[in-house]
Design a protein around this motif. Structure first.
Motif, PDB file in Angstrom:
ATOM      1  N   ALA A   7       0.922  -1.178  -0.058  1.00 46.46           N
ATOM      2  CA  ALA A   7       0.025   0.136   0.093  1.00 46.46           C
ATOM      3  C   ALA A   7       0.654   1.141  -0.017  1.00 46.46           C
ATOM      4  N   LEU A   8       1.930   1.102   0.908  1.00 45.85           N
ATOM      5  CA  LEU A   8       2.826   2.468   0.919  1.00 45.85           C
ATOM      6  C   LEU A   8       3.550   2.619  -0.418  1.00 45.85           C
ATOM      7  N   ILE A   9       3.993   1.448  -0.888  1.00 47.53           N
ATOM      8  CA  ILE A   9       4.626   1.511  -2.341  1.00 47.53           C
ATOM      9  C   ILE A   9       3.594   2.162  -3.471  1.00 47.53           C
ATOM     10  N   CYS A  10       2.701   1.691  -3.396  1.00 42.09           N
ATOM     11  CA  CYS A  10       1.427   2.438  -4.458  1.00 42.09           C
ATOM     12  C   CYS A  10       1.342   3.801  -4.122  1.00 42.09           C
ATOM     13  N   ASN A  11       1.224   4.200  -3.041  1.00 38.52           N
ATOM     14  CA  ASN A  11       0.886   5.694  -2.748  1.00 38.52           C
ATOM     15  C   ASN A  11       2.100   6.565  -2.959  1.00 38.52           C
ATOM     16  N   VAL A  12       3.278   5.691  -2.680  1.00 43.57           N
ATOM     17  CA  VAL A  12       4.366   6.715  -3.149  1.00 43.57           C
ATOM     18  C   VAL A  12       4.609   6.773  -4.696  1.00 43.57           C
ATOM     19  N   SER A  13       4.204   5.810  -5.233  1.00 48.45           N
ATOM     20  CA  SER A  13       4.356   5.940  -6.658  1.00 48.45           C
ATOM     21  C   SER A  13       3.335   6.950  -7.088  1.00 48.45           C
ATOM     22  N   PHE A  14       1.953   6.943  -6.629  1.00 51.50           N
ATOM     23  CA  PHE A  14       1.067   7.750  -6.789  1.00 51.50           C
ATOM     24  C   PHE A  14       1.420   9.119  -6.732  1.00 51.50           C
ATOM     25  N   PHE A  15       2.267   9.350  -5.567  1.00 53.07           N
ATOM     26  CA  PHE A  15       2.443  10.730  -5.063  1.00 53.07           C
ATOM     27  C   PHE A  15       3.532  11.164  -6.246  1.00 53.07           C
ATOM     28  N   ILE A  16       4.408  10.592  -6.714  1.00 59.42           N
ATOM     29  CA  ILE A  16       5.492  10.787  -7.401  1.00 59.42           C
ATOM     30  C   ILE A  16       5.053  11.005  -8.834  1.00 59.42           C
ATOM     31  N   SER A  17       4.049  10.272  -9.111  1.00 59.82           N
ATOM     32  CA  SER A  17       3.565  10.345 -10.706  1.00 59.82           C
ATOM     33  C   SER A  17       2.725  11.599 -10.727  1.00 59.82           C
ATOM     34  N   SER A  18       2.055  11.777  -9.875  1.00 56.88           N
ATOM     35  CA  SER A  18       0.952  12.877  -9.588  1.00 56.88           C
ATOM     36  C   SER A  18       1.685  14.217  -9.691  1.00 56.88           C
ATOM     37  N   ALA A  19       2.814  14.265  -8.892  1.00 56.13           N
ATOM     38  CA  ALA A  19       3.559  15.421  -8.568  1.00 56.13           C
ATOM     39  C   ALA A  19       4.003  15.979  -9.954  1.00 56.13           C
ATOM     40  N   PHE A  20       4.755  14.934 -10.814  1.00 60.53           N
ATOM     41  CA  PHE A  20       5.166  15.214 -12.124  1.00 60.53           C
ATOM     42  C   PHE A  20       4.453  15.721 -13.006  1.00 60.53           C
ATOM     43  N   ALA A  21       3.004  14.917 -12.878  1.00 54.40           N
ATOM     44  CA  ALA A  21       1.962  15.544 -13.569  1.00 54.40           C
ATOM     45  C   ALA A  21       1.825  17.073 -13.310  1.00 54.40           C
ATOM     46  N   GLY A  22       1.613  17.379 -12.088  1.00 54.24           N
ATOM     47  CA  GLY A  22       1.641  18.822 -11.764  1.00 54.24           C
ATOM     48  C   GLY A  22       2.430  19.720 -12.474  1.00 54.24           C
ATOM     49  N   LEU A  23       3.762  19.133 -12.408  1.00 59.45           N
ATOM     50  CA  LEU A  23       4.853  19.821 -12.935  1.00 59.45           C
ATOM     51  C   LEU A  23       4.364  20.251 -14.503  1.00 59.45           C
ATOM     52  N   ALA A  24       4.089  18.999 -15.086  1.00 61.87           N
ATOM     53  CA  ALA A  24       3.641  19.223 -16.673  1.00 61.87           C
ATOM     54  C   ALA A  24       2.496  20.200 -16.692  1.00 61.87           C
ATOM     55  N   GLY A  25       1.678  20.305 -15.820  1.00 62.85           N
ATOM     56  CA  GLY A  25       0.528  21.224 -15.935  1.00 62.85           C
ATOM     57  C   GLY A  25       0.801  22.403 -15.854  1.00 62.85           C
ATOM     58  N   SER A  26       1.780  22.866 -14.813  1.00 62.49           N
ATOM     59  CA  SER A  26       2.189  24.074 -14.381  1.00 62.49           C
ATOM     60  C   SER A  26       3.084  24.615 -15.786  1.00 62.49           C
ATOM     61  N   LEU A  27       3.962  23.811 -16.422  1.00 64.22           N
ATOM     62  CA  LEU A  27       4.643  24.304 -17.759  1.00 64.22           C
ATOM     63  C   LEU A  27       3.595  24.599 -18.702  1.00 64.22           C
ATOM     64  N   TYR A  28       2.648  23.839 -18.960  1.00 70.28           N
ATOM     65  CA  TYR A  28       1.676  24.042 -19.855  1.00 70.28           C
ATOM     66  C   TYR A  28       0.767  25.344 -19.851  1.00 70.28           C
ATOM     67  N   ALA A  29       0.495  25.530 -18.531  1.00 73.37           N
ATOM     68  CA  ALA A  29      -0.210  26.918 -18.268  1.00 73.37           C
ATOM     69  C   ALA A  29       0.768  28.006 -18.291  1.00 73.37           C
ATOM     70  N   TYR A  30       1.933  27.886 -18.278  1.00 72.12           N
ATOM     71  CA  TYR A  30       3.026  28.930 -18.313  1.00 72.12           C
ATOM     72  C   TYR A  30       3.024  29.118 -20.000  1.00 72.12           C
ATOM     73  N   TYR A  31       3.226  28.145 -20.633  1.00 69.77           N
ATOM     74  CA  TYR A  31       3.357  28.002 -22.044  1.00 69.77           C
ATOM     75  C   TYR A  31       2.133  28.642 -22.752  1.00 69.77           C
ATOM     76  N   ILE A  32       1.140  28.259 -22.469  1.00 66.90           N
ATOM     77  CA  ILE A  32      -0.195  28.546 -23.306  1.00 66.90           C
ATOM     78  C   ILE A  32      -0.712  30.023 -22.840  1.00 66.90           C
ATOM     79  N   ASN A  33      -0.137  30.300 -21.684  1.00 67.55           N
ATOM     80  CA  ASN A  33      -1.008  31.501 -21.240  1.00 67.55           C
ATOM     81  C   ASN A  33      -2.441  31.502 -20.768  1.00 67.55           C
ATOM     82  N   TYR A  34      -3.039  30.457 -21.088  1.00 64.58           N
ATOM     83  CA  TYR A  34      -4.600  30.392 -21.035  1.00 64.58           C
ATOM     84  C   TYR A  34      -5.068  28.850 -20.661  1.00 64.58           C
ATOM     85  N   ILE A  35      -5.793  28.584 -19.873  1.00 62.76           N
ATOM     86  CA  ILE A  35      -6.090  27.507 -19.574  1.00 62.76           C
ATOM     87  C   ILE A  35      -7.853  27.401 -19.407  1.00 62.76           C
ATOM     88  N   ASP A  36      -8.263  26.375 -19.814  1.00 63.33           N
ATOM     89  CA  ASP A  36      -9.735  26.284 -19.783  1.00 63.33           C
ATOM     90  C   ASP A  36      -9.891  24.751 -19.510  1.00 63.33           C
TER      91      ASP A  36
END
Lengths: 289, 296
Positions: free
Chosen positions: A179-208
């Protein structure tokens, strides 16, 4: 030239997004359909912090990654108690809940109107409104993330994640806290998805909300499946291939109303064909001990 | 002004549509153990085919319905043969992924052929509502409720009173034992899948008359049908039908009633439904209406 730079920036963002999905889905076989929701949370966090509070690039990125990561713990807390098919539906409900909130929580997200005017990052007195400079930023971040993830793929953690996908009880018997391993993998993958989202917002300047729909999830899924779930290099190659593939369609004279569905249909067809060809070995069969 | 009766009737209408849509999904899950992600897209595409015959080619209702049923049956057969059967033997993931692909294909095909704009099957006349004891209801809505009751009771009769239904129940209770007794899983599940698809198409057509059609509605209805199924327990048809009406009730009450001066804005209806699924998954993942292991 501007067009090539645009494609390169998109590829760098998608490299982060898909490789992070590859951790939980590819290695751990956790069919997390809420990955696109983590991506959305990262993008919205950046958009709101940058426009409303005037936070700088580093603050926004850290906040986005943290918020997406925390969101994943919520998914993990609920969904990891569920077996495979319930799990997929549970994460799907999460993803639907987030997109319903994005559309309806108008005081925060402005609903379907989206958030315009997200400023490009500012630091080291570099002009990031120049796309080439932005490409250096996103590209170097993507390479940095890929190196971290590559190292992560070699760790015992990754092997434990793979093992629990094949047989949870056997992994538990080896004193692995699955359970811990799955949660950690979730955390890591989701945090990096957040980074991708952040870059996307900065790049496109507009999100919907429409940028974070289920269609986007299908795209991420297609890339990861085409690159073979769990394969590091495969995922990178598939990202390049599939982001570039529909581009020639742009040069055919077609109305934009048709172009979008054509792209969608193309990805869906590829997804089906790849799964059909590899149906015998694409996902490891659950072994019973 | 008391709006409770009106809300209950609205819940009954929404619930009937969900029940028609999700009972087929549940039947498919019970037999094939796959989550058919394209189920909501079947609804959408079927309704568009009906729209094509009735509005664009101005056929009368009966031939249009017949043509839609034939098209739906052929389509469901092909979908099963191409998108589901080759994969069921390997991993649950596969069929789920391929039906996601199928749903996306249907959505884009419909967007290309009919455009992304909202279409409606209803004519002006169907909006004239009748008042019965303070409750307003349109003829279409009466048809929806009545036909849902008739079709679902018919399904119940077939499953519980006929030899065919006995086979369906046997297969979903114990696949291997039933196959050892000489039942053909392929034949029975093909037939059930066709019935499920036709139910979905019927629900889609009703949605077309009651509100309107849009290529993107497929995802929304798939998720709603999953929600109903989660409420009732996966593969449990009667639980799913009860879950559908419950979902309709929850959705309508959540926006209609005010909780101490604060009522939920209408847009949150969907979000509220998804929240309910998560709560059910958290506390009763086996579904609300499941006792023991029996599925029917």
């Amino acid at each position: 030239m501007e067009y090539v730079i645009h494609l390169c920036i998109l590829i760098s963002i998608y490299l982060i997004l898909t490789q992070s999905f590859n951790i939980s889905f590819g290695l751990g076989l956790l069919f997390n359909l809420a990955h696109v929701a983590s991506y959305a949370i990262g993008a919205y966090a950046t958009a709101l912090f940058a426009t409303e509070l005037g936070a700088n690039f580093f603050e926004c990125v850290v906040v986005s990654m943290l918020l997406s990561g925390l969101f994943s713990l919520l998914i993990g807390g609920i969904s990891l108690r569920l077996e495979q098919d319930y799990f997929a539906v549970g994460t799907l409900a999460f993803s639907a809940l987030v997109s319903a909130l994005l559309i309806n929580w108008k005081s925060l997200t402005r609903g379907v109107l989206g958030i315009p005017g997200i400023p490009r990052p500012e630091f080291l007195s570099i002009d990031f409104y120049n796309n080439l400079n932005f490409l250096f930023l996103s590209g170097s971040l993507a390479i940095f993330v890929l190196i971290i993830l590559y190292l992560l793929f070699q760790t015992p953690f990754a092997r434990a994640l793979k093992a629990q996908a094949e047989s949870e009880s056997a992994t538990k018997a080896l004193a692995c806290n699955t359970a811990l391993i799955c949660n950690v993998s979730f955390f890591i993958s989701s945090a990096f998805a957040g980074l991708a989202g952040s870059l996307y917002a900065y790049y496109i300047n507009y999100i919907d909300p429409s940028s974070f729909s289920l269609t986007e999830m299908v795209f991420i899924l297609t890339i990861t499946v085409t690159g073979r779930p769990g394969s590091f290099i495969g995922c990178i190659l598939a990202t390049f291939f599939l982001v570039l593939l529909p581009e020639p369609l742009r040069f055919i004279d077609m109305s934009p109303g048709i172009l979008g569905p054509m792209r969608q249909a193309l990805y869906a067809t590829i997804l089906f064909v790849v799964v059909y060809i590899n149906r015998r070995n694409i996902f490891p069969v659950k072994r019973s001990v | 002004m008391d709006i409770l009766p009106q809300l209950l009737v609205n819940a009954l209408i929404t619930g009937s549509i969900y029940a028609l849509a999700s009972s087929g999904l549940s039947l498919t899950y019970g037999l094939l153990r796959i989550l058919n992600f394209a189920h909501g897209h079947f609804m959408m595409a079927g309704a568009y085919v009906f729209y094509f015959f009735v509005v664009e080619h101005e056929l009368a209702l009966f031939p249009a319905a017949l043509l839609t049923i034939i098209a739906g049956a052929i389509f469901s057969f092909l979908a099963l043969k191409i998108f589901i059967f080759p994969f069921t033997a390997f991993s649950f993931f596969l069929a789920f992924v391929t039906t996601i692909a199928l749903g996306t294909l249907l959505e884009s095909a419909v967007s290309i052929v009919f455009g992304v704009n909202v279409k409606s099957l209803s004519t002006g006349a169907s909006f004239e509502s009748i008042e019965i004891g303070g409750v307003y209801i349109t003829p279409v809505q009466i048809i929806i409720i009545a036909s849902a009751i008739i079709l679902l009771s018919l399904l119940a009769c077939v499953i519980h009173k006929t030899p065919f239904g006995r086979r369906v129940r046997a297969l979903s209770e114990s696949e291997h034992a039933a196959q050892a007794l000489g039942m053909s899983k392929n034949k029975i599940s093909t037939l059930c899948f066709t019935v499920a698809t036709l139910f979905a198409i019927y629900a889609g057509v009703m949605v077309g008359y009651e509100t309107n059609l849009q290529p993107t509605m497929g995802n929304a209805y798939t998720i709603k049908a999953f929600a109903a199924m989660i409420l009732g327990g996966l593969g449990n048809i009667w639980g799913t039908i009860a879950g559908s009406y419950l979902l309709g009730l929850i959705e309508n009450l959540s926006i209609g009633l005010d909780f101490g001066g604060y009522s939920l804005p209408a847009g949150y209806k969907d979000a509220f439904a998804f929240l309910i699924i998560l709560l059910v998954l958290l506390f009763r993942p086996q579904g609300l209406f499941v006792r023991g292991g029996r599925k029917f």
